[in-house]
Scaffold this motif. Structure first.
Motif, PDB file in Angstrom:
ATOM      1  N   TYR A 279       1.161  -1.038  -0.166  1.00  0.00           N
ATOM      2  CA  TYR A 279       0.029   0.224   0.173  1.00  0.00           C
ATOM      3  C   TYR A 279       0.900   1.361   0.091  1.00  0.00           C
ATOM      4  O   TYR A 279       1.818   1.299   0.676  1.00  0.00           O
TER       5      TYR A 279
ATOM      6  N   ARG B 171      -3.438   3.044  -3.095  1.00  0.00           N
ATOM      7  CA  ARG B 171      -3.362   2.274  -4.163  1.00  0.00           C
ATOM      8  C   ARG B 171      -2.386   1.650  -3.674  1.00  0.00           C
ATOM      9  O   ARG B 171      -1.491   1.071  -3.120  1.00  0.00           O
TER      10      ARG B 171
ATOM     11  N   THR C 196      -1.666  -3.012  -3.942  1.00  0.00           N
ATOM     12  CA  THR C 196      -0.891  -3.459  -5.211  1.00  0.00           C
ATOM     13  C   THR C 196      -0.939  -5.324  -4.499  1.00  0.00           C
ATOM     14  O   THR C 196      -0.272  -4.622  -3.364  1.00  0.00           O
TER      15      THR C 196
ATOM     16  N   ARG D 196       0.022  -8.649  -5.279  1.00  0.00           N
ATOM     17  CA  ARG D 196       0.458  -9.965  -6.109  1.00  0.00           C
ATOM     18  C   ARG D 196       0.952 -11.263  -6.036  1.00  0.00           C
ATOM     19  O   ARG D 196       1.026 -11.736  -4.848  1.00  0.00           O
TER      20      ARG D 196
ATOM     21  N   SER E  85     -11.100  -4.115 -10.421  1.00  0.00           N
ATOM     22  CA  SER E  85      -9.496  -3.520  -9.876  1.00  0.00           C
ATOM     23  C   SER E  85      -9.442  -2.124 -10.546  1.00  0.00           C
ATOM     24  O   SER E  85      -9.960  -2.279 -12.046  1.00  0.00           O
ATOM     25  N   ASP E  86      -8.327  -1.293 -11.441  1.00  0.00           N
ATOM     26  CA  ASP E  86      -8.043  -0.235 -12.010  1.00  0.00           C
ATOM     27  C   ASP E  86      -7.967  -0.672 -12.759  1.00  0.00           C
ATOM     28  O   ASP E  86      -7.248  -0.433 -13.942  1.00  0.00           O
ATOM     29  N   ASP E  87      -6.169  -1.560 -12.513  1.00  0.00           N
ATOM     30  CA  ASP E  87      -5.438  -2.568 -13.458  1.00  0.00           C
ATOM     31  C   ASP E  87      -5.116  -3.910 -12.840  1.00  0.00           C
ATOM     32  O   ASP E  87      -4.852  -3.882 -11.747  1.00  0.00           O
ATOM     33  N   TRP E  88      -4.283  -4.493 -14.162  1.00  0.00           N
ATOM     34  CA  TRP E  88      -4.329  -6.037 -13.642  1.00  0.00           C
ATOM     35  C   TRP E  88      -2.756  -6.374 -14.774  1.00  0.00           C
ATOM     36  O   TRP E  88      -2.870  -5.652 -15.812  1.00  0.00           O
TER      37      TRP E  88
ATOM     38  N   TRP F  77      -0.765  -9.319 -11.162  1.00  0.00           N
ATOM     39  CA  TRP F  77      -0.912  -8.496  -9.852  1.00  0.00           C
ATOM     40  C   TRP F  77      -2.076  -7.767  -9.948  1.00  0.00           C
ATOM     41  O   TRP F  77      -2.992  -7.471 -10.961  1.00  0.00           O
TER      42      TRP F  77
ATOM     43  N   VAL G 120      -4.283  -3.555  -8.993  1.00  0.00           N
ATOM     44  CA  VAL G 120      -3.727  -2.430  -8.684  1.00  0.00           C
ATOM     45  C   VAL G 120      -5.394  -2.087  -8.298  1.00  0.00           C
ATOM     46  O   VAL G 120      -6.458  -2.313  -8.853  1.00  0.00           O
TER      47      VAL G 120
ATOM     48  N   SER H  59      -7.676   1.487  -6.015  1.00  0.00           N
ATOM     49  CA  SER H  59      -7.204   2.520  -5.326  1.00  0.00           C
ATOM     50  C   SER H  59      -8.387   2.934  -4.216  1.00  0.00           C
ATOM     51  O   SER H  59      -9.429   2.531  -3.740  1.00  0.00           O
TER      52      SER H  59
END
Length: 141
Positions: A75, A79, A81, A83, A114-117, A129, A131, A133
């Protein structure tokens, strides 16, 4: 299962959890992530999204990788994350599940929540992974 703080990147240390190589891994991971988020003062409805994504990432490693090895939680700067490491060389693929299929929606859920992976190859295998917010409760007030 005990979690260990392995290194510090950003404001909070990265928390690492060795995962069992059996069907209890998703539940163990969810419980550990819930405790970590609480200890960081992170709450709200977004936590449920993180916990569901945790289950899906670990389940995916269990079913499609070479069994999950560990979960890292990091953290920094609002953000979070996740993994999930495994020793497999196969790369995860986002695929459209059949409408009649009862399964195979895990990465679709991670993608949606997620915001991104993504995934990265690393020594001994790979990690997937995601991510999110998230903000500390006292920072929102």
């Amino acid at each position: 299962m005990t979690m260990s703080k392995t290194r510090s990147e950003g404001t909070f240390p990265v928390v690492s959890l060795p995962l069992p190589v059996d069907v209890t891994a998703p539940a163990v991971a969810r419980q550990a992530v819930r405790a970590t988020l609480a200890s960081l003062g992170l709450g709200g409805p977004e936590v449920d999204d993180v916990l569901l994504a945790t289950s899906e990432l670990v389940t995916n490693a269990f079913e499609h990788g070479e069994k999950p090895d560990r979960l890292d939680v990091e953290y920094a700067d609002g953000r979070l994350t996740l993994r999930v490491y495994d020793s497999g060389s196969g790369r995860p693929k986002l695929k459209e599940p059949s409408p009649m299929a009862a399964r195979s929606r895990g990465l679709q859920l991670v993608h949606a929540l997620s915001d991104d992976w993504g995934h990265e190859l690393c020594e001994g295998g790979k990690y997937v992974w995601a991510v999110f917010s998230l903000h500390q409760a006292d920072a929102r007030a």
